[in-house]
Design an enzyme around this catalytic site. Structure first.
Site, PDB file in Angstrom:
ATOM      1  N   VAL A 158       0.931  -0.986   0.056  1.00 44.75           N
ATOM      2  CA  VAL A 158       0.064   0.111   0.209  1.00 44.75           C
ATOM      3  C   VAL A 158       1.007   1.342  -0.026  1.00 44.75           C
ATOM      4  O   VAL A 158       1.803   1.422   0.772  1.00 44.75           O
ATOM      5  CB  VAL A 158      -0.974   0.085   1.097  1.00 44.75           C
ATOM      6  CG1 VAL A 158      -1.847   1.296   1.169  1.00 44.75           C
ATOM      7  CG2 VAL A 158      -1.663  -1.260   1.343  1.00 44.75           C
TER       8      VAL A 158
ATOM      9  N   ASP B  84      -7.494  -3.234  -7.363  1.00 46.85           N
ATOM     10  CA  ASP B  84      -6.210  -2.961  -6.723  1.00 46.85           C
ATOM     11  C   ASP B  84      -6.427  -2.117  -5.397  1.00 46.85           C
ATOM     12  O   ASP B  84      -5.930  -2.136  -4.513  1.00 46.85           O
ATOM     13  CB  ASP B  84      -5.243  -1.933  -7.676  1.00 46.85           C
ATOM     14  CG  ASP B  84      -3.952  -1.876  -6.952  1.00 46.85           C
ATOM     15  OD1 ASP B  84      -3.188  -3.072  -6.739  1.00 46.85           O
ATOM     16  OD2 ASP B  84      -3.677  -0.608  -6.689  1.00 46.85           O
TER      17      ASP B  84
ATOM     18  N   LYS C  43      -6.115  -2.909  -1.217  1.00 48.55           N
ATOM     19  CA  LYS C  43      -5.257  -2.028  -0.549  1.00 48.55           C
ATOM     20  C   LYS C  43      -6.145  -1.783   0.624  1.00 48.55           C
ATOM     21  O   LYS C  43      -5.743  -1.613   2.078  1.00 48.55           O
ATOM     22  CB  LYS C  43      -4.683  -0.985  -1.267  1.00 48.55           C
ATOM     23  CG  LYS C  43      -3.760  -1.423  -2.137  1.00 48.55           C
ATOM     24  CD  LYS C  43      -3.162  -0.114  -2.845  1.00 48.55           C
ATOM     25  CE  LYS C  43      -2.065  -0.367  -3.929  1.00 48.55           C
ATOM     26  NZ  LYS C  43      -1.869   0.309  -5.147  1.00 48.55           N
TER      27      LYS C  43
END
Lengths: 379, 344
Positions: free
Chosen positions: B156, B224, B228
Site C-alpha cells: 500500500v 487494486d 489495499k
C-alpha cells in the site's frame, strides 16, 4: 576493484554503428584501447546509424518507418545469434510499437522524445552484448534513471546537481564490479520520469556531463573522422587535423556551424570539472580540446564560411585572432588579392574574426585564407 | 559479517528493480550494519536461477538485464521449471521475498509460496497483495506460531512507509482512511484533466510510458485499490472482506464528465474509502472541489488521509514506482534482519 582514476568516458557515435559486425568492432576497439590498458571506460552510445531519423518519422505516425526500425535492430541482434539478446530486443521493439500506437493526430513533444529514445535504448543493449562477446564484462546503466533534465522536450538541458548526485551513487558499485558500464547518450528524464532528449549532438553532451560531474579527466568522442579539420575537406582537400583547441575555440567554431562539435557539450566542462575532450576515430584521436591553451598555441585554428541571409561570411577562428596585428594581416590578404570586404566583425575578447564577403568570392577567399594561414604560403 | 540468504520469487518490474537495488546498495548496507544480503535464488514463471553462495553484484546486474521469463537462460545458474522445494533444500534461505503478480481469485502462486516459506522457517516479505487479501489470518497465524515475520509495506503506497506508520498507531482508534491509492488511475485522470483527452487515449498513454499494465483491469476496475483497503483494514485490526468493497469502474468517466467538473471548479478523482465507524468501504469516482487536498494530488502520486479518535494525518508519496517499491521491499528485508535474524 578499479581505482577511480582509471575511469574515462568514451562516446561511440551512430555513424560507427551500422550492423552487428560494427558493434563488435567498436567493442573490440574499446577493449584494445581502454580495457586492456587497465582503464575503465564509461561507454556512451548513440542510436545505430539512421535510426533516430527513422524514429522521428515514427513519431509522426509512420508505420512504414516503424517497420524499418524493427527490421534494422532485429537484423543487427540476429547477427549475435543469442536467443537472449533477440528476445530482449524484441521486447523493446514491442514496447516501442505500443508507444507508437498511442500517437493521435496532434503533435506531442513528450511522446516524440519517448519514441526517439528507443534508438539509444536498444543500441545500448546491443553494445553490452558486443562487449560481452569480446570478453569484456559489461553492464547497462539507465540514462532515464541517471541523467535528469528540465522538461524542454527535444532540447532538454541537464540538471547538473540532480545528475551528479545520481552518478556519484553508482561510481562505487561500478568500480567494485570492474564491469564496463554502457549508458544511452542523448536521452534523459525529468524529475517526474518523463523521457527527454538533449537535442542535436546530445550524446556528446551526455559524455562531457558525465565526465565533468564525476571529475573524470578524459572524454573520447569516437566518430569516423580522425579529428576536427582546419577547413571543410570537401571544399579544401588540403585541410589538416587541428591538434589542440580550447573550449572557447571549439564553441566559437560550433556557433558558426562546425560539424562534430556541439556547443552544449562544453557547458558542464566550463562550469564544473574541465575534462579534456579527444575527438577522432579508432585509428587516431587527432584533436584534443582543453580548457586552457598554452600561449604558444594561440593563433588561427580553422576557417569556415556561413551564409546568413544574403551576405555570406568567412569566420577565422582561434585564440588571439582579434588582435590588431592579426587583423592587419587578414586585411592585407584581402587587399593583395583584391577581394572586397563587405563588413568585418571582431572583438578583442572573442576568438574569431568574421569577414562578410561577396557570394561570388566566398570559396576563393576561403581557399586563399587556408593557404596563407595553414599551408605556409606567404600572404 | 552476518550472511543472510534471500530467495526472490517473481521477476517482473519490481523483481528486477529489487535485484538491481540490492546489487548497488548491499556493500553500503554491509559497511553500515554488518549484514551481507545474499540473493541465493530468483524465480520467475518459467524457471529459476540458483547460486548457493549468493550472486555477486555483477551477476545481479546481468540478471536484471534478462528478457521476461527467462531466468532459465541465466547460464550457468538457470534451470527450467520452478521447484520451490529444491530451491529451499539447496539454499536454506532466511528470508523469502514474494514479488509474483496478484491473482485475486486464487491468491496463487503467492499464497502457496508464502506458506511454504513460513513452514520452512523463512521470514516473508511480500509486495504481492493477493495472498494477504485472501488469507491474511491464516498467513499471520502461521507466522506467529513459528516466531516469524511477514512484512508487506510495499503493498500500500508502495513507495512509502505508510503501512509501518499506520501499524505503529496502536493507541488510536482509526475511524476513517480515505485517499488515492492507485497510481495508474490517478495518472489517467490527471492526463484527462490536463490534456483533455478521453479515457481510452489517457489509458493508452499510461500503458505507453509503463504506468499501466497491458491488461489494466485490476487498476481501472478498482480491484487494486479495494485490495489495499482490505490490507489497511487488517493492519488496523478491523478486517473487511475484499468482496464487500463497493467498486465503480473508472472506464465510466468520459471527457465530458471531466469538462463538466472543470467548469464547476471541480476535479474528478478515484477515491478509496474505509469508514470503520459505519463499516463501509468503497472505491468510487468522486468530484472534489479544486482546493480539496486530494484534488491536488496528481500523476502517479498517492495520498491518504487518516482520521483517528485523536488526530487527523495526511500522507503523500509515490505509489508504485518500481525503484521506490524495490526500496520498500529492501527496507522490509533489512528490518527483519535487524530485528529477527541477527537478534536470534
Amino acid at each position: 576493484m578499479k581505482e577511480r582514476r582509471s575511469l574515462c568516458v568514451v562516446k561511440v557515435g551512430g555513424s560507427l554503428l551500422r550492423d552487428g559486425r560494427s558493434y563488435i568492432e567498436s567493442a573490440e576497439n574499446i577493449k584494445k584501447t581502454f580495457v586492456d590498458a587497465d582503464r575503465l571506460p564509461i561507454v556512451v552510445v548513440s542510436a545505430a546509424k539512421g535510426v533516430t531519423d527513422l524514429l522521428i518519422e515514427v513519431a509522426k505516425g509512420s508505420k512504414k518507418h516503424l517497420e524499418a526500425v524493427t527490421e534494422k535492430y532485429l537484423s543487427i541482434a540476429s547477427e549475435f545469434s543469442s536467443p537472449k539478446l533477440s528476445r530482449r530486443v524484441h521486447e523493446e521493439l514491442e514496447h516501442l510499437k505500443r508507444v507508437a500506437n498511442t500517437i493521435s493526430g496532434s503533435f506531442d513533444a513528450a511522446l516524440q522524445d519517448l519514441i526517439v529514445s528507443f534508438g539509444e535504448r536498444i543500441s545500448k543493449i546491443l553494445m553490452v552484448e558486443a562487449l560481452e562477446h569480446v570478453n569484456v564484462r559489461a553492464v547497462e546503466l539507465n540514462a532515464r534513471e541517471l541523467i535528469i533534465t528540465n522538461n524542454i522536450h527535444g532540447d532538454a538541458s541537464i540538471d547538473y546537481v540532480a545528475t551528479a548526485n545520481n552518478l556519484e551513487k553508482i561510481v562505487k558499485p561500478i568500480l567494485e564490479t570492474s564491469a564496463t558500464p554502457v549508458i544511452e547518450g542523448f536521452i534523459g528524464a525529468t524529475e517526474d520520469g518523463a523521457v527527454t532528449t538533449l537535442g542535436r549532438g546530445g550524446s556528446d553532451y551526455t559524455a562531457t556531463a558525465i565526465a565533468s560531474l564525476l571529475g573524470i579527466d578524459d572524454v573520447y568522442l569516437v566518430t569516423e573522422v580522425d579529428g576536427i579539420m582546419t577547413a571543410d575537406p570537401a571544399l579544401i582537400p588540403s585541410a589538416k587535423i587541428i591538434k589542440v583547441l580550447s573550449y572557447r575555440e571549439a564553441m566559437e567554431a560550433a556557433l558558426h556551424g562546425a560539424k562534430r562539435i556541439n556547443p552544449k557539450a562544453f557547458e558542464p566542462l566550463e562550469k564544473f570539472y574541465g575534462s579534456t575532450v579527444f575527438i577522432g576515430s579508432w585509428r587516431t584521436f587527432g584533436t584534443k580540446i582543453q580548457r586552457e591553451l598554452p600561449a604558444d598555441l594561440a593563433g588561427p585554428k580553422l576557417v569556415m564560411h556561413k551564409t546568413s541571409g544574403d551576405i555570406p561570411y568567412i569566420a577565422i577562428i582561434g585564440e588571439g585572432v582579434g588582435n590588431t596585428k592579426f587583423l592587419k594581416m587578414i586585411i592585407d590578404i584581402f587587399y593583395e588579392k583584391a577581394f572586397s570586404i563587405l563588413g568585418i566583425q571582431s572583438y578583442y575578447y572573442r576568438p574569431s574574426i568574421l569577414v562578410y564577403v561577396q557570394k561570388t568570392e566566398e570559396l576563393k577567399i576561403l581557399r586563399e585564407l587556408h593557404k596563407s594561414l595553414f599551408e605556409g604560403a606567404k600572404p | 559479517m552476518r550472511n543472510v540468504n534471500v530467495v526472490v520469487m517473481g521477476f517482473g518490474n519490481v523483481g528486477r528493480a529489487f535485484v538491481k537495488v540490492v546489487s548497488l546498495k548491499r556493500k553500503m548496507i554491509a559497511e553500515k550494519y554488518g549484514i551481507n544480503i545474499n540473493i541465493v535464488a530468483v524465480g520467475d514463471s518459467k524457471g529459476v536461477a540458483i547460486k548457493k553462495e549468493g550472486f555477486d553484484e555483477y551477476e545481479l546486474l546481468k540478471m536484471s538485464e534478462l528478457p521476461r521469463s527467462s531466468l532459465h537462460m541465466f547460464a550457468p545458474y538457470g534451470r527450467q521449471e520452478v521447484d520451490i522445494k529444491e530451491v529451499y533444500r539447496e539454499t536454506e534461505p532466511h528470508i523469502h521475498v514474494e514479488l509474483t503478480p496478484a491473482n485475486y481469485l486464487t491468491g496463487e502462486p503467492g499464497y502457496s509460496n508464502i506458506l511454504f516459506a513460513l513452514r520452512n522457517n523463512a521470514h516473508v516479505v511480500t509486495a504481492n497483495k493477493a495472498p494477504l487479501v485472501l488469507h491474511y489470518s491464516e498467513i499471520m497465524n502461521e507466522a506467529r506460531s513459528r516466531g516469524l515475520s511477514v512484512r508487506f509495506r510495499a503493498t500500500v503506497m508502495g513507495g512509502t512507509p505508510f503501512l509501518e506508520m499506520l501499524s505503529s498507531m496502536k493507541s488510536h482508534d482509526i475511524e476513517r482512511v480515505e485517499g488515492i491509492l492507485n497510481a495508474t488511475t490517478n495518472y489517467i485522470l490527471t492526463e484527462m484533466h490536463e490534456n483533455l483527452v478521453d479515457f481510452e487515449q489517457a489509458l493508452k498513454k499510461a500503458q505507453a510510458i509503463g504506468v499501466a499494465e497491458a491488461d489494466p483491469t485490476l487498476d481501472i476496475e478498482g480491484f487494486d485499490a479495494a485490495a489495499k483497503l482490505c490490507i489497511i483494514s487488517h493492519v488496523i485490526g478491523k478486517p473487511i472482506n475484499m468482496n464487500s468493497v463497493y467498486r465503480e469502474s473508472l472506464s465510466k468517466v468520459t471527457l465530458k464528465d471531466v469538462l463538466d467538473a472543470v467548469r464547476q471548479g471541480q476535479v474528478i478523482k478515484y477515491v478509496a474509502l474505509l469508514d470503520t465507524q459505519n463499516k463501509v468501504a468503497s472505491v468510487k469516482i468522486v468530484r472534489l472541489p479544486k482546493d480539496n487536498i486530494l484534488a491536488q494530488v496528481g500523476g502517479v502520486l498517492n495520498a491518504v488521509r487518516v482520521k483517528t479518535d485523536a488526530t487527523e494525518l495526511f500522507f503523500v508519496g509515490k505509489g508504485g514506482g518500481r525503484i521506490e517499491t524495490a526500496h520498500s521491499v529492501f527496507d522490509d528485508v533489512l528490518s527483519i534482519v535487524l530485528e529477527k535474524v541477527i537478534g536470534k
